[in-house]
Scaffold this active site. Sequence first.
Site, PDB file in Angstrom:
ATOM      1  CB  SER A 185       2.226 -21.204  58.655  1.00  0.00           C
ATOM      2  OG  SER A 185       2.749 -20.077  57.686  1.00  0.00           O
ATOM      3  CG  ASP A 189       3.238 -25.143  52.389  1.00  0.00           C
ATOM      4  OD1 ASP A 189       4.094 -25.574  53.123  1.00  0.00           O
ATOM      5  OD2 ASP A 189       2.984 -23.806  52.818  1.00  0.00           O
ATOM      6  CG  HIS A 222       5.925 -22.689  54.944  1.00  0.00           C
ATOM      7  ND1 HIS A 222       4.685 -22.557  54.840  1.00  0.00           N
ATOM      8  CD2 HIS A 222       6.037 -21.653  56.166  1.00  0.00           C
ATOM      9  CE1 HIS A 222       3.899 -21.906  55.550  1.00  0.00           C
ATOM     10  NE2 HIS A 222       4.918 -20.946  56.314  1.00  0.00           N
TER      11      HIS A 222
END
Length: 300
Positions: A250, A174, A135
Site C-alpha cells: 500500500s 486514500d 489507510h
Amino acid sequence: MTVPTGLGEPRGPGFIAPETDPWARLEGLAGPVPQPAGRWRHRLLATAGVVLLSVTSGGLAGGAVAGFGPGPVRPTAGAPSPSPSTGAGVPADLVAAAAQALPGVVSVQVSRGSMVSGGSGFAIDDQHHIITNDHILDGDSPPGTPLNGHQISVVAPDGRRIVAEVVGRDPGSDIAVLRVPASAGLRPLVLAEPGSTQVGEAVLAVGSPLGLSGTVTAGIVSALDRQVRLGNGGRQTAVQTDASINPGNSGGPLVNADGEVIGVNTAIATLEGAGSIGIGFAIPIQRAEQTADAIIRRGG
C-alpha cells in the site's frame, strides 16, 4: 483465508467492483504477528480490502475464454522486435526501471504503543514530500482518526530509519503526504504524463510487501478506468494490474518500463478462501498528484 505463519493477515480499504455489488461482502482483517521475546509485537496492515466473488462464475468465464478465444497470433512484417533481455531472461527495460524507482521508495511505519503498522511510499519532489496511502496511517483506528500518540517513520533504501512529519491526509481519496528531512537523500520519482498509460504495457509494483523492503514485482496493466470503491469515499477509477501486490505494498508506486509512476498501489482482490488472485488496483498518478498538491498547499 490462508496466511503464512507470522506474516499477519490482509487488512485495508474496501473496494467493490460494480459488476459484483449484489454478491460482494467487505471484510477488514488484521492479525498480530508473533515476535521473539523482549521485542514488540508487530502487525502488518494489508494493502487491500477483500471482495468475495463467485468461484464458479469465474471458472465458467475462464472456460469460455479457453474454449472460444482466438487462435495463435502470428508476427507480421514490420512488427517491433521484443525488448532485449538480461541473462536471466528479464527485459532490460524493467531492470532499468527498477534501478530508477528503488532509490525513491521507502517503507512507512506507524508506531502506536507496542503495535506497528506498515506500508510503502515514494518521494515526489525536491521538497522531500512522500506520497503514501492514508489507510496506512490509521493503523487499527477508524479512518480519519487523529494521529495522537502515533509515531510516523520511514525506512530509507539504505536502511536508515527517519522520523517523518504528516503534512496532511485525504481519507476520501486514500492519499496522505509525509515529509522527511533533506538528509534522507531520497530521489524523487518521475511521474508519467497524463494519458500515456496503455493496457498491456509492462509495469512494476515497488514497495515493502509483508515488510520486505525494496521488493519489486512485475506484471502488466490489465485495465484502465476500472470503477472500484477505495478509501472511505465513493467509487473511483483505478488502474488494474496483475503485478503481485501484497500487504505492505500500500502506498508504493506502480511504475512503467521507463521508471515513471503511473499509480499508487492500494488494493487487491481475493476469492473466498484464497489469497491474491492477480488482480490489483492503483490510484492513477494524476489524481494522486492533484490530491497531494492540494494537501501540500494546505499543510506546507
